[in-house]
Design an enzyme around this catalytic site. Structure first.
Site, PDB file in Angstrom:
ATOM      1  N   ARG A  58      10.285   2.982   6.468  1.00 18.74           N
ATOM      2  CA  ARG A  58      10.815   1.622   6.478  1.00 18.74           C
ATOM      3  C   ARG A  58      10.668   0.905   5.143  1.00 18.74           C
ATOM      4  O   ARG A  58      11.606   0.296   4.639  1.00 18.74           O
ATOM      5  CB  ARG A  58      10.084   0.741   7.504  1.00 18.74           C
ATOM      6  CG  ARG A  58      10.623   0.806   8.884  1.00 18.74           C
ATOM      7  CD  ARG A  58       9.479   0.643   9.848  1.00 18.74           C
ATOM      8  NE  ARG A  58       8.644   1.830   9.732  1.00 18.74           N
ATOM      9  CZ  ARG A  58       8.836   2.939  10.441  1.00 18.74           C
ATOM     10  NH1 ARG A  58       9.763   2.981  11.330  1.00 18.74           N
ATOM     11  NH2 ARG A  58       8.078   4.007  10.270  1.00 18.74           N
ATOM     12  N   THR A  59       9.446   0.947   4.589  1.00 20.93           N
ATOM     13  CA  THR A  59       9.190   0.121   3.403  1.00 20.93           C
ATOM     14  C   THR A  59      10.057   0.597   2.244  1.00 20.93           C
ATOM     15  O   THR A  59      10.753  -0.194   1.608  1.00 20.93           O
ATOM     16  CB  THR A  59       7.689   0.171   3.049  1.00 20.93           C
ATOM     17  OG1 THR A  59       6.950  -0.185   4.212  1.00 20.93           O
ATOM     18  CG2 THR A  59       7.354  -0.785   1.925  1.00 20.93           C
ATOM     19  N   LYS A  87      -0.448  15.327 -14.136  1.00 25.55           N
ATOM     20  CA  LYS A  87      -0.854  15.921 -15.425  1.00 25.55           C
ATOM     21  C   LYS A  87      -1.932  15.074 -16.085  1.00 25.55           C
ATOM     22  O   LYS A  87      -2.216  15.228 -17.274  1.00 25.55           O
ATOM     23  CB  LYS A  87       0.363  16.006 -16.364  1.00 25.55           C
ATOM     24  CG  LYS A  87       1.478  16.902 -15.871  1.00 25.55           C
ATOM     25  CD  LYS A  87       2.593  16.946 -16.902  1.00 25.55           C
ATOM     26  CE  LYS A  87       3.792  17.704 -16.409  1.00 25.55           C
ATOM     27  NZ  LYS A  87       4.951  17.521 -17.316  1.00 25.55           N
ATOM     28  N   ARG A 108       4.159   2.083  -3.901  1.00 23.66           N
ATOM     29  CA  ARG A 108       3.115   2.378  -2.898  1.00 23.66           C
ATOM     30  C   ARG A 108       2.242   3.501  -3.430  1.00 23.66           C
ATOM     31  O   ARG A 108       2.747   4.466  -4.027  1.00 23.66           O
ATOM     32  CB  ARG A 108       3.764   2.800  -1.577  1.00 23.66           C
ATOM     33  CG  ARG A 108       2.755   3.354  -0.585  1.00 23.66           C
ATOM     34  CD  ARG A 108       3.352   3.612   0.774  1.00 23.66           C
ATOM     35  NE  ARG A 108       3.634   2.369   1.473  1.00 23.66           N
ATOM     36  CZ  ARG A 108       4.002   2.300   2.759  1.00 23.66           C
ATOM     37  NH1 ARG A 108       4.138   3.413   3.467  1.00 23.66           N
ATOM     38  NH2 ARG A 108       4.228   1.145   3.330  1.00 23.66           N
ATOM     39  N   HIS A 136      -0.748  -5.045   2.027  1.00 33.30           N
ATOM     40  CA  HIS A 136       0.671  -4.737   2.194  1.00 33.30           C
ATOM     41  C   HIS A 136       1.383  -6.085   2.304  1.00 33.30           C
ATOM     42  O   HIS A 136       1.822  -6.495   3.378  1.00 33.30           O
ATOM     43  CB  HIS A 136       0.843  -3.899   3.461  1.00 33.30           C
ATOM     44  CG  HIS A 136       2.142  -3.180   3.583  1.00 33.30           C
ATOM     45  ND1 HIS A 136       3.258  -3.511   2.849  1.00 33.30           N
ATOM     46  CD2 HIS A 136       2.520  -2.147   4.386  1.00 33.30           C
ATOM     47  CE1 HIS A 136       4.248  -2.698   3.190  1.00 33.30           C
ATOM     48  NE2 HIS A 136       3.833  -1.864   4.109  1.00 33.30           N
TER      49      HIS A 136
HETATM   50  C1  NCD Z   1       2.347   0.527   7.700  1.00 32.10           C
HETATM   51  C2  NCD Z   1       1.681   0.976   6.410  1.00 32.10           C
HETATM   52  O1  NCD Z   1       2.185   1.854   5.710  1.00 32.10           O
HETATM   53  O2  NCD Z   1       0.650   0.381   6.109  1.00 32.10           O
HETATM   54  N1  NCD Z   1       3.666   0.939   7.798  1.00 32.10           N
HETATM   55  C3  NCD Z   1       4.653   0.162   7.220  1.00 32.10           C
HETATM   56  O3  NCD Z   1       4.686  -0.024   6.022  1.00 32.10           O
HETATM   57  N2  NCD Z   1       5.540  -0.412   8.034  1.00 32.10           N
HETATM   58  C4  NCD Z   1       1.540   0.806   8.902  1.00 32.10           C
HETATM   59  C5  NCD Z   1       1.150   2.217   9.231  1.00 32.10           C
HETATM   60  O4  NCD Z   1       1.435   3.164   8.492  1.00 32.10           O
HETATM   61  O5  NCD Z   1       0.518   2.394  10.276  1.00 32.10           O
END
Ligand code: NCD
Length: 337
Positions: A58-59, A87, A108, A136
């Site tokens: 999703r993100t 590396k 991320r 997040h």
């Molecule tokens: C979450 C995350 O990656 O922190 N997912 C997300 O970004 N929607 C929650 C999760 O992975 O459980």
């Protein structure tokens, strides 16, 4: 209010209530473009570098979609193994180089505070898409957007709500960021349901306490789910020393139709950042709730596009130019028209 243009978005601690309201307001203005009823190529020519060093669906995809909906171009890097970080290159050097190829970066990474470290080397705004178990921020903003939208149906707003956060509150970065954001509002009762070993970190609880909210910490669902919103989470298996350790906590607080009917209010709104772990031993959110109109999880995920469009527009300083760049769609979308 914070200055958005040119700023990194690393933590929800950057925001005051007015800044959050501004983001949610710009997000609402994105609805016609996100649903493809109108085009808005305000970011035509701009490049987003999507750097995802940890699994994401999703993100990552909604960051990319959001940028493209504003007319920009998206470049994707997925997985550390495909970058020079393996590396021995520092995050600072990677950032200095990557930011020369892009106008904005979404990132991320599995290590806490890594995105902030990257941002030190970046010459363009960096948006944190999740840094280990830390934060997040964009998820918390879309969660807040969703809470506001869902509560609208009941003529309620965020102040005075009763909210339950349940599951792995120790490692769940979404609940850390969301709790900190909620502390900006008034008179919230937050109930934190988790196994004792997976409780919310003290600094997050203190932020809520200091802002005068009522916090209940418990390891029992009984009598504790009578809330306006129930936000369920996944056991964050990847943050445990071993899968065996994570297994010890799976399935403790499974939410299904029978639990919902027994313990929740008639209209408790169910949220989850997703992915939900649907393996039988976990099954924290059963598919037997899929037909319940109060299950907001897919609306929640959809709202991610709006909020991320808003953040891009604000960080790149084009939020007041949307209508100037708006035009009719040139193809018929069964979704948007
Ligand atoms: C979450 C995350 O990656 O922190 N997912 C997300 O970004 N929607 C929650 C999760 O992975 O459980």
């Amino acid at each position: 209010m914070m200055k958005f243009q040119g700023s990194h978005i690393l933590s929800v601690s950057q925001f005051d209530r007015e800044s959050v309201a501004r983001i949610l307001d710009v997000a609402k203005r994105m609805i016609p473009y996100a649903s493809r009823q109108k085009r808005c190529n305000v970011l035509e020519g701009a490049i987003l570098n999507n750097l995802f060093f940890e699994p994401s669906t999703r993100t990552r995809v909604s960051f990319g979609t959001a940028f493209q909906l504003l007319g920009g171009f998206v470049h994707e890097t997925v997985g550390q193994e495909s970058s020079s970080l393996t590396k021995g290159e520092s995050l600072f050097d990677t950032a200095r180089v990557i930011s020369g190829y892009a106008d904005i970066v979404a990132m991320r990474h599995p290590a806490m505070h890594s995105v902030a470290e990257f941002a030190e080397g970046s010459t363009v705004p960096v948006i944190n898409g999740g840094d280990g178990a830390n934060e997040h921020p964009t998820q918390a903003l879309l969660d807040l957007f969703t809470i506001e939208a869902e509560m609208n149906r009941f003529n309620k707003n965020i102040d005075d709500l009763n909210i339950v956060l349940m599951g792995d509150l120790k490692h769940g970065r979404t609940v850390h960021s969301l709790s900190k954001l909620l502390s900006l509002y008034n008179n919230i009762h937050l109930t934190l349901v988790s196994p004792k070993e997976l409780q919310m970190p003290d600094h997050v609880v203190s932020a809520l306490d200091n802002a005068g909210h009522k916090v209940t910490i418990t390891d029992s669902m009984v009598g504790n789910l009578q809330s306006d919103v129930l936000y369920q989470t996944r056991i964050q298996e990847e943050r445990f020393a071993s899968k065996g350790e994570a297994d010890m906590y799976r399935g403790h607080f499974s939410l299904n139709k029978s639990v919902y009917e027994q313990h929740c209010k008639d209209n408790t709104v169910i949220m989850h950042p997703l992915p939900r772990d649907s393996r039988p031993e976990a099954n924290e959110l059963d598919v037997d709730l899929n037909d319940n109109n109060n299950l907001a999880i897919f609306r929640q995920a959809q709202n991610g596009v709006l909020v991320r469009m808003a953040l891009f527009a604000l960080a790149l300083g084009v939020e007041d130019k949307l209508s100037q760049y708006e035009r009719e769609v040139t193809w018929f979308s069964s979704k948007g028209n």
